[in-house]
Every structure is written in C-alpha cells, then in structure tokens.
Scaffold this active site. Structure first.
Site: not given
Length: 430
Positions: A84, A114, A175, A203, A205, A274, A342, A403
């Site tokens: 992405c 990841h 991000c 996690h 994030e 996200t 994830s 990723s």
C-alpha cells in the site's frame, strides 16, 4: 530555539500532570532533529525499491485482466493486493535515511513493516532494532548522534518523548492513516469520551494509538464488544458480562490506568487499528451506538457516542478485493504476507470463512521441497501439508498483505509452477 527547548510546552504540561500529546506533536514537528518528509531522494529510492521488489509475473497478470495460465495452473490475482502507499512511503523513507546518514548508527523501534523480506533488507543496511529486555525496550543503547526510525505502525508518545528529550535524530515513517486515528482518540480525550479501540492490544499500532488516548478500552472482536455493551446495560443485552471484578480481569491488558467500567463507559467514541476487518469495526460502532441509545434514549445518544471514519482505504480495498475473489470458482487460495501482519490475517480469515482451502505463507521458503507446504492457520498454528497441490488442472486465487512486495508473490508462484512441472515429469517417467 534548539531541538531540546522546543519540547518545553509539552514537558511543562507533563510535569503538572496534564501532558498534551497534541501539543507535543506540534512541537515535535518544529524540532530540527525530527523528519517526517524524507531527504530529497524519493525518486531514486523508489527506483531502487522497484528493482528489488517488483515482479514481471505480476505485471503479466495485471496486463491479462488479473488471470494467467501456465500449463494446467490458472492463477487469479485479487484486484487490490500487496504494497500500500503507506508501506511504500515508510520503506522509501528508511532507504532515504540510510543514504542521508551513511555513517551514523541507525536504530528502529519495531519492524518497519510486517514483512521478513523487507525487514531483512534493512538489517543488511545495518539498521538495528532497539533491544528488548523482559518486554521492555532498552533505549540506553541510543547515543547522541544516532538516528532512530519510527516504523509505519508508529511509536508510542512515551517513546517519542524519550527520544526528543535525548536530542537524537528521528525519522518518522508513521502511516498518515495511523496518525488520523491518533487525531480521533485525541478528540475523544479532549471531550472526555472513552476511546473504544477495535484492535489487538499487543499490536504495535494499537499500543501507539492507546498512548495518545485518554481513557480507553481495546476490544478485539464482536464477542468482546458484546461483553462490554452487555455490562453497560446491566446484563440485559445477551447476559455475557460478569461482575466489575470479572470485567477488569478480562480486560486487564486492554484498558487505561485506573479504568472504572461503572463510570468510564457512559461516553464512548469508536476508533480502530487500521488493519482490522472494516465490516467488524463498523458493526462494533453500530452496536455501541445502539447500546448508548438503549441506555440513555435516542434524544441523548449524541452526548454519549461519537464516531469518525478511521478505516484505512488500502485495508478496505484489499478486503473488498478478497471478498470479490472468493466468489470465483477457486480450487484453493494462497495468501502471502508476514505471519505477524494483522491485515494479512484478515485476508486469510475471509478465505477460511468461505471454506476455501487456503494457505498463508510468508515467503517462498515455505513451499517445498517436493509437493509440501508449511503454512499458517488463522489462529496461529504453523502446519505442514503433503501433496497440497492436486493432479490435473487447478485454479488458484492469490492475494498478498499490504506489506508484501510483488517479488515475494512471484517467488511463491514460481515454486507452485515448479512443483506442477515436476509432477508431470515424474508421471512421464513412470
């Protein structure tokens, strides 16, 4: 004003027990040691990444309406897959940082993304992880003049404060979609709403997002959201909740300090990691809104629930493409992505929900030798399967996590083609 002095406003607030994360970030953006825009080598680094990570095979698939046949193997590629924009940006900035600081010791607080292939590339560039001792990062290894990269998932506000106070150089690859969630929980905090974060509490994030929140609770799925809402309604939703003590025990790793379910669940705001399933985040938000309406009445619901859209476009696009792909007549799915990713896990989840034989691999090394594959199941178990590719024609759907470089997908597919070719040569000899 020097880089240390620029954090004074936030430091004074912290000393008085009223730390303002938003003010700190505002000050950090003016810090000469802080960089979130790269160093002017964007096009050069994107070209380097293209040489390392793109795939001729994937290009052929895209040029042929996302379908390609070799021998009796037909590959159907999801319409949205792989790298992405946020991931590409993070890796590009890490590459830029190493070019800009060729001699400095360079650290990163977590994996940049990841994916083992990309992370190994950074290791080859002598970018080291901050060491961890008993689950605590040891920042004492960072010296003056060192460079610290903050990964695409972000870093906690505590980590950023520590690095800012140390006066080290920071390259922030977070991000922008993650930053958007941080802004949302900041709004919750200012308006004294509890942030209900749909995510996995361990996690990176979600850990970072929680650090920017005020009062918060993290729910992993609808089951946990139902438990919370049942507690709010005194057991009248589905009877799944327990006592206050049971609530606190159940969420002991997923709540803010001094969280009190009897007072902190009256005003709620929804946020998310996200990479979670879009549909589940939306369903949790609707459940929370209905619960507040049931408890306080329709006229009061806006005083007790607030919602902002924090679902990442890239995550949503890949999930939508996967839902479309699994509607095709497929013999099996291959999902390529890091085992701690994830967003990749949710692509695998979609395949498993459709009862399609699905094989989640993080690299081509998992395929072979012979007609064997080592793959991960949705809930974490790594298993091996013999004779996973059948004789005769087979149609395989394939997708990859946000990723995952295209080159990794190509390497996996080449292993598939090689196994099928070997099956035919063996049969011919027999």
């Amino acid at each position: 004003m020097g880089p240390r002095a620029q954090g004074t406003e936030a430091a004074e607030a912290a000393a008085e027990g009223r730390f303002d994360a938003k003010a700190f970030k505002r000050a950090l953006n003016k810090n000469l040691n802080y960089n979130r825009n790269g160093f002017g080598y964007k096009e050069e680094m994107l070209e380097k990444m293209s040489q390392e990570y793109t795939s001729d095979l994937i290009t052929k698939l895209k040029e042929n309406n996302n379908e390609y046949t070799i021998g009796d193997v037909t590959i159907s590629l999801a319409k949205s897959y792989g790298f992405c924009w946020g991931v590409e940006r993070a890796v590009q900035m890490a590459y830029e940082a190493r070019k800009h600081y060729p001699e400095q010791k360079m650290w990163i607080t977590n994996e940049i993304i990841h994916n083992p292939t990309v992370n190994n590339k950074l290791k080859d560039m002598d970018i080291q992880y901050i060491p961890v001792d008993n689950e605590v990062k040891d920042f004492t290894v960072v010296d003056d003049g060192d460079v610290v990269i903050l990964p695409a998932f972000g870093a906690t506000v505590q980590e950023m404060r520590l690095l800012s106070d140390r006066g080290v150089k920071m390259v922030d690859t977070t991000c922008p979609w993650v930053s958007k969630v941080w802004n949302t929980v900041e709004k919750h905090r200012v308006k004294t709403y509890t942030s209900v974060i749909h995510g996995k509490y361990s996690h990176e994030e979600t850990v970072a997002t929680a650090s920017f929140a005020g009062t918060y609770i993290i729910v992993k799925n609808m089951t946990e959201a139902n438990y919370v809402c049942d507690y709010i309604l005194g057991g009248k939703l589905d009877g799944s909740s327990g006592t206050r003590e049971e609530f606190l025990e159940k969420f002991k790793f997923a709540i803010s300090k001094d969280f009190d379910p009897d007072t902190d669940l009256d005003r709620l705001g929804i946020a998310n990691q996200t990479t979670m399933l879009k549909g589940e985040t939306e369903a949790i938000g609707k459940l929370l809104e209905r619960t507040m309406m049931q408890k306080f009445g329709p006229a009061e619901v806006n005083d007790h629930f607030m919602s902002f859209n924090t679902i990442c476009d890239a995550t949503q696009e890949r999930q939508d493409a996967m839902f479309e792909l699994v509607e095709e007549p497929l013999d099996m799915m291959i999902v390529v992505g890091g085992y701690n990713s994830s967003n990749t896990s949710h692509l695998q989840e979609i395949a498993e929900q459709r009862n399609i034989p699905s094989f989640w691999v993080d690299s081509a090394d998992r395929v072979g030798p012979g007609n064997k594959i080592a793959h991960r199941l949705l809930y974490g178990e790594l298993v091996e399967k013999d004779n996973w590719l059948p004789d005769g024609p087979v149609k395989i759907g394939i997708t990859s996590g946000a990723s995952t470089p295209d080159k990794v997908v190509e390497d996996v597919l080449n292993k598939v083609f090689a196994i099928k070719a070997d099956m035919y040569s063996t049969a011919a000899v027999a």
